[in-house]
Design a protein around this motif. Structure first.
Motif, mmCIF file in Angstrom:
data_model
loop_
_atom_site.group_PDB
_atom_site.id
_atom_site.type_symbol
_atom_site.label_atom_id
_atom_site.label_comp_id
_atom_site.label_asym_id
_atom_site.label_seq_id
_atom_site.Cartn_x
_atom_site.Cartn_y
_atom_site.Cartn_z
ATOM 1 N N GLN A 31 55.575 -41.572 51.865
ATOM 2 C CA GLN A 31 56.998 -41.236 51.799
ATOM 3 C C GLN A 31 57.730 -41.719 53.058
ATOM 4 O O GLN A 31 58.456 -40.970 53.719
ATOM 5 C CB GLN A 31 57.217 -39.746 51.562
ATOM 6 C CG GLN A 31 56.725 -39.297 50.205
ATOM 7 C CD GLN A 31 57.183 -37.904 49.847
ATOM 8 O OE1 GLN A 31 57.371 -37.049 50.697
ATOM 9 N NE2 GLN A 31 57.367 -37.685 48.559
ATOM 10 N N VAL A 32 57.516 -42.995 53.362
ATOM 11 C CA VAL A 32 58.146 -43.649 54.502
ATOM 12 C C VAL A 32 58.827 -44.912 54.008
ATOM 13 O O VAL A 32 58.270 -45.649 53.186
ATOM 14 C CB VAL A 32 57.106 -44.019 55.586
ATOM 15 C CG1 VAL A 32 57.731 -44.858 56.692
ATOM 16 C CG2 VAL A 32 56.460 -42.776 56.167
ATOM 17 N N ILE A 33 60.037 -45.154 54.512
ATOM 18 C CA ILE A 33 60.753 -46.373 54.171
ATOM 19 C C ILE A 33 60.997 -47.157 55.454
ATOM 20 O O ILE A 33 61.171 -46.570 56.526
ATOM 21 C CB ILE A 33 62.083 -46.061 53.446
ATOM 22 C CG1 ILE A 33 62.574 -47.288 52.684
ATOM 23 C CG2 ILE A 33 63.134 -45.512 54.402
ATOM 24 C CD1 ILE A 33 63.630 -46.989 51.640
ATOM 25 N N THR A 34 60.961 -48.489 55.356
ATOM 26 C CA THR A 34 61.203 -49.340 56.510
ATOM 27 C C THR A 34 62.147 -50.477 56.141
ATOM 28 O O THR A 34 62.254 -50.859 54.970
ATOM 29 C CB THR A 34 59.892 -49.949 57.050
ATOM 30 O OG1 THR A 34 59.262 -50.691 56.010
ATOM 31 C CG2 THR A 34 58.944 -48.879 57.574
ATOM 32 N N THR A 35 62.816 -50.989 57.152
ATOM 33 C CA THR A 35 63.617 -52.198 57.002
ATOM 34 C C THR A 35 63.670 -52.886 58.354
ATOM 35 O O THR A 35 63.428 -52.255 59.393
ATOM 36 C CB THR A 35 65.039 -51.908 56.474
ATOM 37 O OG1 THR A 35 65.668 -53.146 56.113
ATOM 38 C CG2 THR A 35 65.896 -51.189 57.498
ATOM 39 N N GLU A 36 63.973 -54.168 58.330
ATOM 40 C CA GLU A 36 64.139 -54.932 59.558
ATOM 41 C C GLU A 36 65.535 -55.526 59.578
ATOM 42 O O GLU A 36 66.121 -55.798 58.533
ATOM 43 C CB GLU A 36 63.092 -56.039 59.646
ATOM 44 C CG GLU A 36 61.686 -55.494 59.750
ATOM 45 C CD GLU A 36 60.635 -56.582 59.927
ATOM 46 O OE1 GLU A 36 61.002 -57.782 59.999
ATOM 47 O OE2 GLU A 36 59.461 -56.228 59.996
ATOM 48 N N PHE A 37 66.048 -55.722 60.789
ATOM 49 C CA PHE A 37 67.402 -56.251 60.953
ATOM 50 C C PHE A 37 67.415 -57.178 62.155
ATOM 51 O O PHE A 37 66.890 -56.838 63.211
ATOM 52 C CB PHE A 37 68.379 -55.084 61.152
ATOM 53 C CG PHE A 37 69.791 -55.510 61.402
ATOM 54 C CD1 PHE A 37 70.517 -56.189 60.439
ATOM 55 C CD2 PHE A 37 70.402 -55.235 62.620
ATOM 56 C CE1 PHE A 37 71.821 -56.584 60.671
ATOM 57 C CE2 PHE A 37 71.706 -55.611 62.859
ATOM 58 C CZ PHE A 37 72.417 -56.295 61.889
#
Length: 134
Positions: A31-37
């Motif tokens: 239940q972990v979400i990730t994104t990169e920017f």
């Protein structure tokens, strides 16, 4: 309340020409979400430093996107951001969020941002309110 996605969200909307077009990865088991920017001069506050509001926006988007991807209809009711270190233009940022607790209608969620060297940039906590289906 009717909440619709017309793909023009400033943070993740694929049809928003001015938006960030963030793409998220959900680890449903953890239940972990990730994104990169990858910030550019467009996202600058002071010279060569990412505007803190952009970081706050992405942290908020991570937290809300997490619950929606898990099938929970909820919106931000309150969130705080602690900026710990400056984020530099041109340096990739990694964001993640996880649920801390869930009560009847309120979810407590935390998110963080680090740069590509692993230095913590920001921390956020939020309370999201579940929205009944229309």
């Amino acid at each position: 309340m009717k909440l619709e996605d017309d793909h023009h969200c400033f943070a993740c909307g694929k049809l928003n020409d001015s938006g960030l077009k963030l793409q998220f990865n959900l680890d449903e088991k953890r239940q972990v979400i990730t994104t990169e920017f990858n910030p550019t001069k467009t996202h600058q506050g002071f010279k060569d430093i990412v505007h803190g509001g952009i970081i706050g926006l992405i942290l908020d988007e991570c937290m809300v996107n997490l619950v929606w991807r898990l099938g929970i209809r909820a919106v931000s009711a309150e969130y705080t951001v602690k900026l710990l270190n400056p984020a530099m233009i041109g340096k990739r940022l990694i964001f993640s969020a996880h649920i801390v607790s869930e009560r009847k209608r309120i979810l407590a969620i935390e998110a963080q941002c680090a740069n590509e060297e692993g230095v913590k940039i920001a921390f956020s906590s939020s309370k999201c309110v579940k929205v009944p289906k229309p």
